[in-house]
Scaffold this motif. Structure first.
Motif, PDB file in Angstrom:
ATOM      1  N   ALA A   4      24.369  32.501  44.475  1.00  0.00           N
ATOM      2  CA  ALA A   4      25.210  32.091  43.751  1.00  0.00           C
ATOM      3  C   ALA A   4      26.311  32.854  43.847  1.00  0.00           C
ATOM      4  O   ALA A   4      26.522  34.826  44.222  1.00  0.00           O
ATOM      5  N   GLY A   6      29.994  33.519  41.141  1.00  0.00           N
ATOM      6  CA  GLY A   6      30.604  33.219  40.190  1.00  0.00           C
ATOM      7  C   GLY A   6      31.907  33.527  40.020  1.00  0.00           C
ATOM      8  O   GLY A   6      31.991  34.932  39.796  1.00  0.00           O
ATOM      9  N   SER A   8      34.554  33.007  38.238  1.00  0.00           N
ATOM     10  CA  SER A   8      35.455  32.041  37.080  1.00  0.00           C
ATOM     11  C   SER A   8      34.162  32.276  36.487  1.00  0.00           C
ATOM     12  O   SER A   8      34.242  31.893  35.264  1.00  0.00           O
ATOM     13  N   GLY A   9      32.692  31.824  36.550  1.00  0.00           N
ATOM     14  CA  GLY A   9      32.373  31.824  35.528  1.00  0.00           C
ATOM     15  C   GLY A   9      31.910  30.620  35.398  1.00  0.00           C
ATOM     16  O   GLY A   9      32.259  29.585  35.584  1.00  0.00           O
ATOM     17  N   CYS A  10      31.058  30.068  35.244  1.00  0.00           N
ATOM     18  CA  CYS A  10      30.285  28.394  34.789  1.00  0.00           C
ATOM     19  C   CYS A  10      31.606  28.136  33.772  1.00  0.00           C
ATOM     20  O   CYS A  10      31.564  28.419  33.273  1.00  0.00           O
ATOM     21  N   LYS A  17      37.282  24.151  35.450  1.00  0.00           N
ATOM     22  CA  LYS A  17      36.702  24.295  36.164  1.00  0.00           C
ATOM     23  C   LYS A  17      35.455  23.822  37.124  1.00  0.00           C
ATOM     24  O   LYS A  17      35.244  22.513  35.940  1.00  0.00           O
ATOM     25  N   VAL A  19      31.434  23.635  39.443  1.00  0.00           N
ATOM     26  CA  VAL A  19      30.642  24.122  39.459  1.00  0.00           C
ATOM     27  C   VAL A  19      29.414  22.629  40.993  1.00  0.00           C
ATOM     28  O   VAL A  19      29.570  22.333  40.615  1.00  0.00           O
ATOM     29  N   GLY A  51      28.492  37.867  45.770  1.00  0.00           N
ATOM     30  CA  GLY A  51      27.608  36.651  44.604  1.00  0.00           C
ATOM     31  C   GLY A  51      26.291  37.923  44.415  1.00  0.00           C
ATOM     32  O   GLY A  51      25.639  39.092  44.313  1.00  0.00           O
ATOM     33  N   THR A 441      36.532  28.094  40.252  1.00  0.00           N
ATOM     34  CA  THR A 441      34.300  27.059  40.874  1.00  0.00           C
ATOM     35  C   THR A 441      33.171  28.255  40.219  1.00  0.00           C
ATOM     36  O   THR A 441      33.626  29.272  41.202  1.00  0.00           O
ATOM     37  N   THR A 442      32.047  27.899  40.390  1.00  0.00           N
ATOM     38  CA  THR A 442      31.153  28.495  40.507  1.00  0.00           C
ATOM     39  C   THR A 442      30.269  27.739  41.395  1.00  0.00           C
ATOM     40  O   THR A 442      29.924  26.555  41.846  1.00  0.00           O
TER      41      THR A 442
END
Length: 598
Positions: A4, A6, A8-10, A17, A19, A51, A441-442
């Protein structure tokens, strides 16, 4: 396996944003580490460094439909109801479809030989529980789900989804190819495709492609003259197929409806649309297929892919909304729609060589790879799930080329590196995704299970017989009948069915159950667990069974009673035998794997 990044975070939705989840079936954590260390996978190496990279626990049993259903719902098998690739009806001991349910027929209008259904026959998803993209949809987050396993027919939401594993081919099967030849295969009766022996007369072959049973028209199979009830069957829809073989050159012209193809020996066609008239000029069903002219002479051999539900004009829902399939066809052209389109059956049944399997599977991958580009170019916000199945199907078939310890190992420079190539292709696809992501984007790359060699099969029903848990009606007929036909249920306490499940012949659940619920049932489970873990392979000295789950102790949910009472976990190198899943009793408990499949 989980990798994974991340950035910017989910998140997802109106704030822009995004995913992205890449689901790669059968990607093994240890293999991935090995190939990263060899420098073959730079994009996975980057993802692991920037990540997170860690092994995930898979489900028990570690089977794709079970694991993906748990990923979809967050529940164990007792919660979503999917325990296996195979499902049995305890009242009849018949195998039933494990991915979708066709409701009972309702009212119909009979006009001569025509049967016009008025109600009933609804199609429903077998998997239970709420999918996570339903929750996202309720929260106002856009979702795009492409080829999600165990999602046929697709869940209805405000997002978009296309069905994956569990989606039938055009005739309702799990990949039924057609093979036309003038030379009968050695084990024709055991082949799962439609194999037809044809004659080449005056350099011409005339035959038919078979579609599904006619949905509206029936024919009597007896007349009832002796006072019995007239019985009917629904004949297959068919389309004429003509092949004209060049008398000198290794080439042939194939004519099917309005399409004419000229193929050289060893050449594939593009997709061909084939229409079947259910009611002429009123109701038609559309399929697509590809033709492979394998050999012209001395033997004639023509392979046709399993006919696919045509995404341009599907006769059954394969996408949500239903019109999205046609939109994808407009963007991508025709493509495979059946669940697992890599032609593993044609390979393991001797129709394809390893090289021919590789060529066909690479075509499948190319289609899927172009679809990924399309989604990355059009994905703007919310969540995108995209599925690859090539690593799983390729690893099953190619493992024995790379593994010198496999009973069927055979050297082939291309194919022995085939699995590495599949991982490299995933790395290239990941690189394309990494190019598309931004700070909002995550990215998650995940797999449902790992991979291991398959050297020895375990005949669980044979073991149960030898341990006294099963009694046969006629021991002299052992091994001759599938689906427990020879089992004396009045003296049988347990049986194995499916890919690692063991069931108690429980009174009140099984049709002829004898084991009482409560203390007797619990003692039997303890005895089975003890004896299974004590099993020894005399040839290797190893214990083939390394894990035993009593499901009532491990799982909780409304569908617990639909699953096995015990789930068996095998040691590395062992697996359920080829005879075991459908109630057969082989001669030995431990057998060599005699199939090119791991």
């Amino acid at each position: 396996m989980l990798a994974a990044l991340g950035i910017s975070g989910c998140g997802g939705g109106a704030d822009g944003k995004k995913v992205i989840v890449l689901g790669i079936d059968g990607m093994d954590h240890r293999m991935l580490e090995t190939f990263i260390a060899e420098g073959r996978l730079p994009n996975f190496a980057r993802l692991a460094q920037e990540g997170d990279f860690s092994p995930l626990q898979t489900t028990m049993p570690p089977l794709s439909p079970v694991a993906w259903s748990t990923f979809i719902t967050g529940m164990d098998p007792a919660g979503h109801g999917v325990f296996d690739f195979l499902l049995r009806d305890p009242a009849t001991m018949a195998v039933v479809e494990p991915f979708y349910v066709i409701g009972p027929a309702g009212r119909s209008l009979n006009v001569g030989s025509w049967v016009l259904p008025l109600t009933g026959g609804d199609l429903d998803l077998y998997r239970r529980g709420q999918a996570w993209w339903e929750l996202l949809d309720a929260a106002g987050i856009e979702t795009t789900i492409f080829r999600m396993p165990v999602n046929f027919p697709p869940v209805e939401t405000g997002g978009r989804s296309f069905a994956g594993m569990g989606t039938p081919d055009f005739i309702g099967g799990h990949g039924t190819y057609s093979f036309f030849t003038d030379y009968p295969p050695d084990d024709m009766a055991a082949m799962t495709g439609h194999v037809e022996i044809v004659e080449v007369i005056n350099d011409r072959v005339e035959t038919q492609l078979h579609g599904p049973p006619h949905p509206f028209k029936r024919e009597p199979v007896n007349t009832g003259d002796a006072g019995g009830k007239v019985e009917y069957e629904y004949p297959d829809l068919v389309a004429d197929l003509e092949v004209m073989v060049d008398p000198d050159a290794p080439v042939a012209k194939i004519v099917v409806q309005d399409t004419e193809l000229v193929l050289n020996e060893g050449e594939w066609s593009d997709w061909v649309r084939i229409d079947f008239d259910a009611i002429p000029y009123v109701v038609g069903l559309s399929a697509i297929g590809r033709f492979y002219l394998q050999e012209v002479r001395p033997d004639f051999k023509l392979y046709v892919t399993p006919l696919q539900i045509n995404p341009e004009d599907p006769h059954t829902p394969i996408s949500n909304p239903e019109g999205w399939a046609a939109d994808l066809h407009d963007a991508l052209g025709p493509f495979y729609t059946q669940e697992l389109p890599e032609e593993t059956k044609a390979f393991t049944e001797g129709v394809f060589s390893g090289r021919e399997f590789w060529e066909q599977s690479q075509f499948v991958y190319g289609e899927r790879r172009r679809a990924l580009d399309h989604f990355l170019d059009t994905f703007e916000e919310g969540l995108l799930f995209f599925y690859f199945g090539s690593v799983d199907q390729g690893s099953h078939v190619l493992y024995h080329y790379a593994d010198t310890e496999h009973p069927l190992h055979e050297p082939d420079e291309l194919l022995e590196n085939g699995i590495r190539t599949l991982y490299e292709e995933m790395d290239e696809a990941l690189g394309r995704v990494l190019e598309s992501v931004d700070e909002d984007t995550t990215l998650i790359v995940m797999s449902d299970h790992g991979f291991a060699p398959f050297y020895w099969g375990v005949n669980l029903n044979t073991w149960l017989l030898e341990q006294g848990y099963v009694t046969l009606k006629d021991p002299s007929q052992r091994g001759r009948f599938p689906m427990f036909v020879n089992v004396d249920w009045s003296r049988t306490r347990a049986y194995a069915f499916g890919m690692g499940g063991m069931y108690v012949n429980l009174r009140g659940r099984e049709r002829e159950g004898i084991v009482e619920p409560g203390a007797e049932y619990e003692r039997l489970l303890d005895d089975l667990e003890r004896d299974l873990l004590a099993m020894v392979d005399e040839g290797t000295g190893a214990n083939p069974i390394s894990l035993v789950y009593q499901t009532a102790e491990r799982f909780a949910g409304p569908y617990l009673d639909q699953g096995p009472d015990i789930i068996v976990g095998y040691s590395r190198g062992y697996r359920y035998s080829w005879d075991g899943p459908l109630g057969e009793f082989g001669a030995e408990v431990i057998v060599d794997n005699d199939d090119a499949w791991s």
